[in-house]
Structure formats: structure tokens, C-alpha cells
Design an enzyme around this catalytic site. Structure first.
Site, PDB file in Angstrom:
ATOM      1  N   GLU A  77      40.722  41.861  30.843  1.00 30.46           N
ATOM      2  CA  GLU A  77      41.075  41.255  32.213  1.00 30.46           C
ATOM      3  C   GLU A  77      40.595  40.049  32.343  1.00 30.46           C
ATOM      4  O   GLU A  77      39.644  39.511  31.823  1.00 30.46           O
ATOM      5  CB  GLU A  77      40.542  42.138  33.110  1.00 30.46           C
ATOM      6  CG  GLU A  77      40.832  41.747  34.592  1.00 30.46           C
ATOM      7  CD  GLU A  77      40.418  42.542  35.822  1.00 30.46           C
ATOM      8  OE1 GLU A  77      39.993  44.031  35.506  1.00 30.46           O
ATOM      9  OE2 GLU A  77      40.321  42.261  36.830  1.00 30.46           O
ATOM     10  N   GLU A  81      40.476  34.861  41.567  1.00 25.66           N
ATOM     11  CA  GLU A  81      40.456  35.534  42.857  1.00 25.66           C
ATOM     12  C   GLU A  81      39.815  34.438  43.967  1.00 25.66           C
ATOM     13  O   GLU A  81      38.773  33.990  43.909  1.00 25.66           O
ATOM     14  CB  GLU A  81      39.225  36.716  42.887  1.00 25.66           C
ATOM     15  CG  GLU A  81      39.426  37.731  41.626  1.00 25.66           C
ATOM     16  CD  GLU A  81      38.516  38.890  41.172  1.00 25.66           C
ATOM     17  OE1 GLU A  81      37.505  38.106  40.828  1.00 25.66           O
ATOM     18  OE2 GLU A  81      38.736  39.920  41.382  1.00 25.66           O
TER      19      GLU A  81
END
Ligand SMILES: [Ca+2]
Length: 384
Positions: A77, A81
Site C-alpha cells: 500500500e 492522507e
């Protein structure tokens, strides 16, 4: 960051639904996520996003290997964010890898401006050697080797917007902020061709392309909300992901306009200066450029870049930079529609094929990189 259990939960939800449609304990809030139906190995994603402001929420883009959360499967991943807390000024980069126990490398970056008051251009570049995160054409972080070398599987691209129940991370939650929304003007994917990136597709979100995107309808333990398809919309050429109370799903407003990045050929508030900020491997962040903005290309007095291993161009006219770095190899990024010329001290035969061997230069000489005008808001050269 937290996706650990949603597949298991989803399977459980499906099982429960099969027994009775009212048996599911729905959460009181509804969030949103979309994901590409296809997975890609390596490449570059570029997108224009206006994050949402408010404590307790995050606006995200991430690369996700399907099945990462399963036992016996290596997690892969890469995250962007954006925190809604603190006026939306901070965002987190992260790579998550590892088998059974997860390895993370989160770094928090202060953008210096609110990322929730306007659209900004974000990019993740992913190659076999490195992962880079860029905001508005500036390299904010680069990770070479290590975790970057552990990202070996095709990954989906996902946007999501949700309220983690982890106040120490995202700030305290107060549902009086609802409804809140994040907006995406467009997203592009460029594949990795071994020496640079090749444009593959762009979605302007003039309509919702269900061939390209799936819509999440699940949740997981760390999420105060369920992902609800009704909180995914395309309006006036913008993707809108909403966070609402249950029963109040959807978006009835007008997305705020993106004045600087409506089209890829626009002259970009995104790149601003052609400064560069290099970062060493698995660096410690910090964006704002180290070299100052250049004048335009006309005078051929280009800024000096040193030790940064990359240089950026903006979009208007031919721009360049100089470096005295020793260069054993190099490539270009986001060069669709552009040409490149590299000389020693501006004289001699120019090298015009990206990645081609450069001539020898003396230690006091400069390589001068010049790029022609292109179709995208920014472009860059990297070297090693
Ligand atoms: Ca658009």
C-alpha cells in the site's frame, strides 16, 4: 492506513444479508470510497483534489494491492492522507508492506497552506526503484529501495473519505461538522516504461465511469462510518465524496471551482516555480523548494540544482535548470508533449533522447537541462 479487516467484515455482511436484509447493524454515518477495477504495476498517478476540512476526518488517495489484509498475503500500500484537522494543512505519506506484521513508514508533512481551501495537484510516482510523493510539482518525499522495493504487485488506485475512530491520529470527532465533502477535478494514470512515464488515461469526472471505477459498500473496525455508494457523485465535472449522517446521503450543492487546474493544458497554479526540492532516500520530508523560482527560459540563466537528484519544469515556455552533479543515469517524468535538451555549459552537441548517455563534463561544468513547453502542468527530470 487501516483497511485490515474490511474484506472479512464484508464477507460477514454478505452472509448476514443472505439471512435477512435488516440484520445488519448499520453505522450512524456514511462515508465514500471508489477504486479502479483494474490493477497496475508501477506508474504515476496525478490528481487535483480539494480535501475536506474538519477534525476527525481524512481525504485520501492510495494504491492498494487487493487482498493485502488476508493472512499469508504480503501487504502492499502507498498512501496520501490529508488530515482535516488544523485547517487541513497537514498530510501523511506512507508505505505499508510486510507479511503478517505490517511495516509502515508514515511521515507527516505540513503543506504551509490549507489543502482544504483550494485544489492542489498530488502525485505518486512508483517505479521498481523508488516511490515519490509530489504536491504541486514539488517532490515532498522519495523512498528508494527498502519498502519501495517490496512493492512488487499490481495495485488498484483508490480515493476515499472517512472518519477514523483514532482521535490521537486524526483529531477528536464531532458530528456537527456534517455533511462534509472532498472534491477531485481529475486524475491521470501514466504507466512506467522503464525510463519514464507514458500517459495512459485521464478521468475528468464529467460522468461516473463504472467501467473504470468500483464503489465501496463495506466498512471496517476503525471506520466510524459505512462506505455508502449514495455518497459518491460526479457533479459539474467533479468527483464528490461525502461524509454524512445516515439517511442524509448525497450531495446537492455545487462543487467549488478549480480555477488553476481545470484542464491539463492550463498554465497551472500547480507547478508555480520550477524550483526543485530533492530528497534523499527515505527522506525526511519537507517540501518547499530549495532553489528559487527561475526566470522564464528566455535569458537562459537557469537555477542551480544540486544534490537533489531531480529538477522540475513548469508549463509555460521552455524552462531549464543547471546542475554540477555527476550523473550516471537519468530519466524524465511527465514529459508528454515535451522535448528535452541536455548540454554541457550550453554548448556542444545536445543530448535529446531521454535517458541517453550524457557527455563527460569537468567538475566545474554544468549540465544544462532545458525542456520545451508541454501539455501538463509540470514535468521533471531525475538522475542518479
Ligand atoms: Ca473535472
Amino acid at each position: 492506513m487501516f483497511h485490515s479487516t474490511f474484506h472479512a467484515i464484508r464477507a460477514a455482511l454478505i452472509a448476514v444479508v443472505a439471512l435477512g436484509p435488516l440484520a445488519v447493524d448499520a453505522k450512524p454515518y456514511k462515508a465514500a470510497e471508489i477504486f479502479t477495477n483494474n490493477s497496475q504495476l508501477y506508474g504515476k498517478y496525478v490528481f487535483r483534489m480539494r480535501a475536506a476540512e474538519g477534525s476527525g476526518i481524512i481525504s485520501n488517495f492510495f494504491l492498494w494491492k487487493e487482498g493485502s489484509e488476508l493472512a499469508g498475503v504480503t501487504w502492499e500500500e502507498v498512501d496520501i492522507e490529508v488530515f482535516g484537522k488544523n485547517q487541513g494543512r497537514e498530510w501523511q505519506s506512507n508505505i505499508i508492506t510486510g507479511l503478517d506484521s505490517r511495516v509502515t513508514s508514515e511521515q507527516v508533512h505540513n503543506a504551509g497552506v490549507s489543502l482544504a481551501e483550494d485544489y492542489h495537484t498530488y502525485s505518486i510516482e512508483w517505479t521498481p526503484q523508488w516511490v515519490r510523493w509530489l504536491v504541486d510539482g514539488q517532490v515532498v518525499r522519495e523512498t528508494q529501495g527498502g519498502q519501495a522495493g517490496d512493492l512488487i504487485s499490481p495495485a488498484q488506485a483508490r480515493f476515499n473519505f472517512w472518519p477514523p475512530n483514532i482521535p490521537a491520529w486524526v483529531g477528536p470527532w464531532n458530528d456537527s461538522i456534517l455533511p462534509v465533502h472532498m472534491f477531485v477535478n481529475w486524475v491521470e494514470y501514466h504507466s512506467w516504461n522503464g525510463a519514464g512515464f507514458t500517459f495512459e488515461w485521464r478521468d475528468d469526472f464529467n460522468a461516473f465511469d463504472s467501467d473504470r471505477w468500483g464503489v465501496a459498500d463495506w466498512t471496517f473496525a476503525e471506520n466510524r462510518a459505512d462506505f455508502a455508494p449514495a455518497n459518491v457523485a460526479t457533479v459539474n465535472g467533479y468527483l464528490v465524496l461525502s461524509l454524512t449522517h445516515e439517511g442524509q446521503e448525497g450531495f446537492n450543492g455545487t462543487p467549488p471551482g478549480d480555477n488553476n487546474g481545470s484542464s491539463s493544458s492550463s498554465s497551472s497554479g500547480s507547478s508555480g516555480s520550477s524550483s526543485s526540492s530533492g530528497s534523499s532516500s527515505s527522506s525526511s520530508s519537507s517540501s518547499s523548494g530549495s532553489s528559487s523560482s527561475s526566470g522564464s527560459g528566455g535569458g537562459n540563466v537557469y537555477p542551480v540544482v544540486s544534490g537533489g537528484q531531480s529538477g522540475n519544469f513548469n508549463t509555460s515556455g521552455a524552462y531549464g535548470f543547471r546542475t554540477q552533479d555527476s550523473i550516471s543515469g537519468w530519466g524524465v517524468s511527465n514529459f508528454s508533449g515535451r522535448s528535452i535538451s541536455v548540454t554541457v555549459n550550453g554548448s556542444g552537441t545536445a543530448v535529446t533522447s531521454p535517458g541517453a548517455p550524457l557527455p563527460q563534463k569537468g567538475s566545474g561544468d554544468y549540465y544544462i537541462f532545458e525542456a520545451s513547453e508541454g501539455d501538463f502542468p509540470w514535468a521533471s527530470v531525475y538522475w542518479w
